[in-house]
Design an enzyme around this catalytic site. Structure first.
Site, PDB file in Angstrom:
ATOM      1  NE  ARG A   1      97.123  36.208  18.722  1.00 44.32           N
ATOM      2  CZ  ARG A   1      97.726  35.062  18.480  1.00 44.32           C
ATOM      3  NH1 ARG A   1      97.091  34.093  17.874  1.00 44.32           N
ATOM      4  NH2 ARG A   1      98.981  34.887  18.833  1.00 44.32           N
TER       5      ARG A   1
ATOM      6  CE  LYS B   1      82.092  51.348  28.437  1.00 41.06           C
ATOM      7  NZ  LYS B   1      81.826  52.381  29.469  1.00 41.06           N
TER       8      LYS B   1
ATOM      9  CD  GLU C   1      72.524  51.746  35.435  1.00 49.71           C
ATOM     10  OE1 GLU C   1      72.527  52.657  34.587  1.00 49.71           O
ATOM     11  OE2 GLU C   1      73.491  51.521  36.201  1.00 49.71           O
TER      12      GLU C   1
ATOM     13  CE  LYS D   1      75.331  50.156  27.152  1.00 48.96           C
ATOM     14  NZ  LYS D   1      75.808  49.481  28.345  1.00 48.96           N
TER      15      LYS D   1
ATOM     16  CD  GLU E   1      82.346  55.993  28.270  1.00 44.09           C
ATOM     17  OE1 GLU E   1      81.931  54.828  28.384  1.00 44.09           O
ATOM     18  OE2 GLU E   1      82.516  56.753  29.236  1.00 44.09           O
TER      19      GLU E   1
ATOM     20  NE  ARG F   1      79.347  52.533  25.749  1.00 48.08           N
ATOM     21  CZ  ARG F   1      79.607  51.271  25.418  1.00 48.08           C
ATOM     22  NH1 ARG F   1      80.155  50.984  24.270  1.00 48.08           N
ATOM     23  NH2 ARG F   1      79.316  50.281  26.250  1.00 48.08           N
TER      24      ARG F   1
ATOM     25  CG  ASN G   1      79.589  57.395  32.173  1.00 47.35           C
ATOM     26  OD1 ASN G   1      79.300  56.211  32.291  1.00 47.35           O
ATOM     27  ND2 ASN G   1      80.626  57.809  31.479  1.00 47.35           N
TER      28      ASN G   1
ATOM     29  CG  HIS H   1      76.937  55.811  36.249  1.00 48.60           C
ATOM     30  ND1 HIS H   1      75.616  56.058  35.910  1.00 48.60           N
ATOM     31  CD2 HIS H   1      77.072  54.467  36.218  1.00 48.60           C
ATOM     32  CE1 HIS H   1      75.002  54.906  35.672  1.00 48.60           C
ATOM     33  NE2 HIS H   1      75.857  53.916  35.853  1.00 48.60           N
TER      34      HIS H   1
ATOM     35  CG  HIS I   1      81.343  55.112  39.345  1.00 45.00           C
ATOM     36  ND1 HIS I   1      81.665  55.486  38.071  1.00 45.00           N
ATOM     37  CD2 HIS I   1      80.689  53.930  39.241  1.00 45.00           C
ATOM     38  CE1 HIS I   1      81.214  54.573  37.211  1.00 45.00           C
ATOM     39  NE2 HIS I   1      80.619  53.622  37.900  1.00 45.00           N
TER      40      HIS I   1
ATOM     41  CG  HIS J   1      76.177  50.079  39.575  1.00 46.42           C
ATOM     42  ND1 HIS J   1      77.194  51.005  39.568  1.00 46.42           N
ATOM     43  CD2 HIS J   1      75.507  50.244  38.404  1.00 46.42           C
ATOM     44  CE1 HIS J   1      77.144  51.693  38.441  1.00 46.42           C
ATOM     45  NE2 HIS J   1      76.135  51.257  37.714  1.00 46.42           N
TER      46      HIS J   1
HETATM   47  N1  LIG Z   1      79.613  45.741  30.764  1.00 43.63           N
HETATM   48  C1  LIG Z   1      78.902  46.792  31.054  1.00 43.63           C
HETATM   49  O1  LIG Z   1      78.630  47.657  30.198  1.00 43.63           O
HETATM   50  C2  LIG Z   1      78.363  46.945  32.434  1.00 43.63           C
HETATM   51  C3  LIG Z   1      77.402  47.914  32.720  1.00 43.63           C
HETATM   52  C4  LIG Z   1      76.886  47.977  34.009  1.00 43.63           C
HETATM   53  C5  LIG Z   1      77.331  47.085  34.971  1.00 43.63           C
HETATM   54  N2  LIG Z   1      78.275  46.169  34.664  1.00 43.63           N
HETATM   55  C6  LIG Z   1      78.744  45.207  35.671  1.00 43.63           C
HETATM   56  O2  LIG Z   1      77.647  44.383  36.017  1.00 43.63           O
HETATM   57  C7  LIG Z   1      77.859  43.882  37.331  1.00 43.63           C
HETATM   58  C8  LIG Z   1      76.553  43.973  38.087  1.00 43.63           C
HETATM   59  O3  LIG Z   1      75.591  43.191  37.432  1.00 43.63           O
HETATM   60  P1  LIG Z   1      74.243  42.733  38.154  1.00 43.63           P
HETATM   61  O4  LIG Z   1      73.630  43.892  38.822  1.00 43.63           O
HETATM   62  O5  LIG Z   1      73.468  41.958  37.162  1.00 43.63           O
HETATM   63  O6  LIG Z   1      74.787  41.821  39.332  1.00 43.63           O
HETATM   64  P2  LIG Z   1      75.064  40.244  39.451  1.00 43.63           P
HETATM   65  O7  LIG Z   1      75.504  39.682  38.180  1.00 43.63           O
HETATM   66  O8  LIG Z   1      75.937  40.082  40.629  1.00 43.63           O
HETATM   67  O9  LIG Z   1      73.609  39.672  39.791  1.00 43.63           O
HETATM   68  C9  LIG Z   1      72.994  40.040  41.001  1.00 43.63           C
HETATM   69  C10 LIG Z   1      72.551  38.811  41.797  1.00 43.63           C
HETATM   70  O10 LIG Z   1      71.371  38.253  41.201  1.00 43.63           O
HETATM   71  C11 LIG Z   1      71.557  36.861  40.953  1.00 43.63           C
HETATM   72  N3  LIG Z   1      70.713  36.555  39.797  1.00 43.63           N
HETATM   73  C12 LIG Z   1      70.967  36.841  38.505  1.00 43.63           C
HETATM   74  N4  LIG Z   1      69.897  36.557  37.755  1.00 43.63           N
HETATM   75  C13 LIG Z   1      68.957  36.051  38.580  1.00 43.63           C
HETATM   76  C14 LIG Z   1      67.632  35.575  38.396  1.00 43.63           C
HETATM   77  N5  LIG Z   1      67.041  35.640  37.189  1.00 43.63           N
HETATM   78  N6  LIG Z   1      66.960  35.121  39.449  1.00 43.63           N
HETATM   79  C15 LIG Z   1      67.544  35.124  40.682  1.00 43.63           C
HETATM   80  N7  LIG Z   1      68.774  35.573  40.933  1.00 43.63           N
HETATM   81  C16 LIG Z   1      69.469  36.030  39.888  1.00 43.63           C
HETATM   82  C17 LIG Z   1      73.032  36.739  40.740  1.00 43.63           C
HETATM   83  O11 LIG Z   1      73.459  35.408  40.913  1.00 43.63           O
HETATM   84  C18 LIG Z   1      73.566  37.690  41.809  1.00 43.63           C
HETATM   85  O12 LIG Z   1      73.545  37.074  43.063  1.00 43.63           O
HETATM   86  C19 LIG Z   1      78.995  44.667  37.921  1.00 43.63           C
HETATM   87  O13 LIG Z   1      80.134  43.870  37.947  1.00 43.63           O
HETATM   88  C20 LIG Z   1      79.182  45.816  36.952  1.00 43.63           C
HETATM   89  O14 LIG Z   1      80.531  46.264  36.884  1.00 43.63           O
HETATM   90  C21 LIG Z   1      78.795  46.077  33.424  1.00 43.63           C
HETATM   91 ZN   LIG Z   2      75.396  51.866  35.831  1.00 38.24          ZN
END
Ligand SMILES: NC(=O)c1ccc[n+]([C@@H]2O[C@H](COP(=O)([O-])OP(=O)(O)OC[C@H]3O[C@@H](n4cnc5c(N)ncnc54)[C@H](O)[C@@H]3O)[C@@H](O)[C@H]2O)c1
Ligand SMILES: [Zn+2]
Length: 358
Positions: free
Chosen positions: A121, A143, A185, A227, A237, A241, A245, A248, A252, A265
């Site tokens: 939980r 999130k 971003e 943020k 949101e 918030r 977007n 986005h 998206h 993304h």
């Molecule tokens: N929770 C939220 O508010 C929120 C906001 C935006 C995006 N997201 C989510 O985040 C995800 C995308 O995140 P991302 O862009 O970080 O992608 P990711 O986590 O897939 O990382 C991108 C790549 O970089 C590699 N990597 C990470 N750190 C590294 C480093 N220091 N050196 C070398 N390689 C490294 C990872 O292994 C991966 O292959 C999506 O799933 C998206 O939905 C969530």
């Molecule tokens: Zn984004």
């Protein structure tokens, strides 16, 4: 070290930024209400690079620290991998006083955060973001979640971390394409809230591309500050918030119609930001000179700025209408009025058709 507070009453926490600080995380966690066993959740790419200082630091501080290594990729942000993660956490014997440390990009942060939100939980978790996108965006705001065949991030929870621990040194190993996608971003924060940040990005491209620590810390500080402020005012949101977007709604749709394989993304968001700026100009909200400044900055970071010709605009439109932000026939957009200020407005479908056609 730089500290930024996310003010959420009893769920408040700090974002700590620094250079070469991974090995200090255990000391800091000692002062938190966490004891005993901890799981360091990471992936096959990030753990070999940065796992040791985190695990060692936890052990030095008196915790038991167990690595849990997930496969690398968005395609693993799913229920199967989450089930395996629960199995591992149960196998380690984490209890209600334990903590999860999410070491990696947004994928690791989202799935490990959701595991923490739901394990017994809800237990404590700490974000140690290692991509620029995670450092400026996904690690802050609570999130968490996983993808479903029906759509991205369909299953999830709001669950705030107890701490965000960001080390700019981790950016040195990040592939350039990932760095630039994260920059989209950062540009977004400039457009929605901070014209000084926008100006700084225009002037400091080289330093950013070379990942100069001081420069990156400045970007991350400004981005997280914005943020944190927005999330503090609207955690779930229900209103404000939504300005996060910007770019986005169209972004998206671009990701969806290209099957999430063609663009990262941030790249899709770059396309979305420019089109939404053009939309704002058509509606008389934004000057064309400012649209050109936005285009210039996006392109200077090698990000895509237009919709490729082979993408069908009616597919984009129907994807946007299926998206959760659609309200009847019209769609809600975050539109810039000038660099540093946005408003939320509904836009008629025929206006969008014109935007895509011209
Ligand atoms: N929770 C939220 O508010 C929120 C906001 C935006 C995006 N997201 C989510 O985040 C995800 C995308 O995140 P991302 O862009 O970080 O992608 P990711 O986590 O897939 O990382 C991108 C790549 O970089 C590699 N990597 C990470 N750190 C590294 C480093 N220091 N050196 C070398 N390689 C490294 C990872 O292994 C991966 O292959 C999506 O799933 C998206 O939905 C969530
Ligand atoms: Zn984004």
């Amino acid at each position: 070290m730089i500290k930024i507070g996310v003010e959420l009453g009893e769920r408040s926490y700090e974002i700590v930024l620094g250079t070469g600080i991974l090995h200090q995380i255990g000391e800091v966690m000692k002062s938190m209400e966490v004891s005993g066993k901890t799981a360091v959740v990471s992936n096959t790419t990030v753990f070999p690079l940065y796992g040791a200082p985190v695990v060692d630091s936890m052990k030095d501080a008196g915790f038991e620290a167990f690595p849990v290594i997930l496969p690398d990729g968005e395609e693993y942000k799913n229920l199967d991998v989450l089930t395996r993660l629960y199995d591992e956490l149960l196998g380690i014997g984490l209890d209600r006083k334990s903590a999860v440390i999410a070491l990696g990009g947004g994928v690791v942060g989202d799935i490990a955060g959701f595991a923490a939100a739901t394990y017994m939980r809800g237990i404590a978790y700490v974000q140690v973001p290692t991509t620029l996108l995670a450092q400026v965006d996904s690690s802050v705001g609570g999130k968490t979640g996983i993808d479903h065949a029906a759509g991205k991030n369909m299953i999830g929870a709001f669950w705030q971390p107890k701490l965000v621990w960001t080390d700019s040194e981790t950016l040195r190993t990040l592939p350039e394409r990932q760095l630039l996608a994260g920059m989209a971003e950062v540009i977004k924060y400039g457009i929605i809230r901070d014209k000084d940040l926008f100006g700084y990005l225009e002037l400091n491209r080289e330093r950013i591309l070379s990942r100069d620590d001081e420069t990156m810390l400045y970007l991350i500080r400004r981005s997280c500050g914005i943020k944190a402020e927005i999330v503090s005012k609207d955690e779930r949101e229900s209103g404000l918030r939504a300005v996060l977007n910007y770019g986005h709604t169209i972004g998206h749709a671009v990701e969806t119609v290209t099957g999430y394989t063609r663009f990262l993304h941030g790249e899709a968001v770059a396309i979305g930001m420019l089109l939404e700026a053009e939309l704002a100009a058509r509606l008389g909200l934004l000057s064309s000179a400012e649209v050109e400044k936005i285009r210039g900055l996006i392109e200077s970071f090698g990000l895509p700025s237009g919709i490729p010709d082979d993408i069908d605009s009616s597919a984009l439109l129907s994807s946007m209408q299926l998206d959760k932000k659609a309200l009847g026939g019209a769609l809600r957009f975050v539109l810039p009025e000038r660099i540093g200020k946005v408003r939320i407005q509904t836009v008629a479908t025929k206006e969008l058709m014109r935007l895509f056609r011209d």
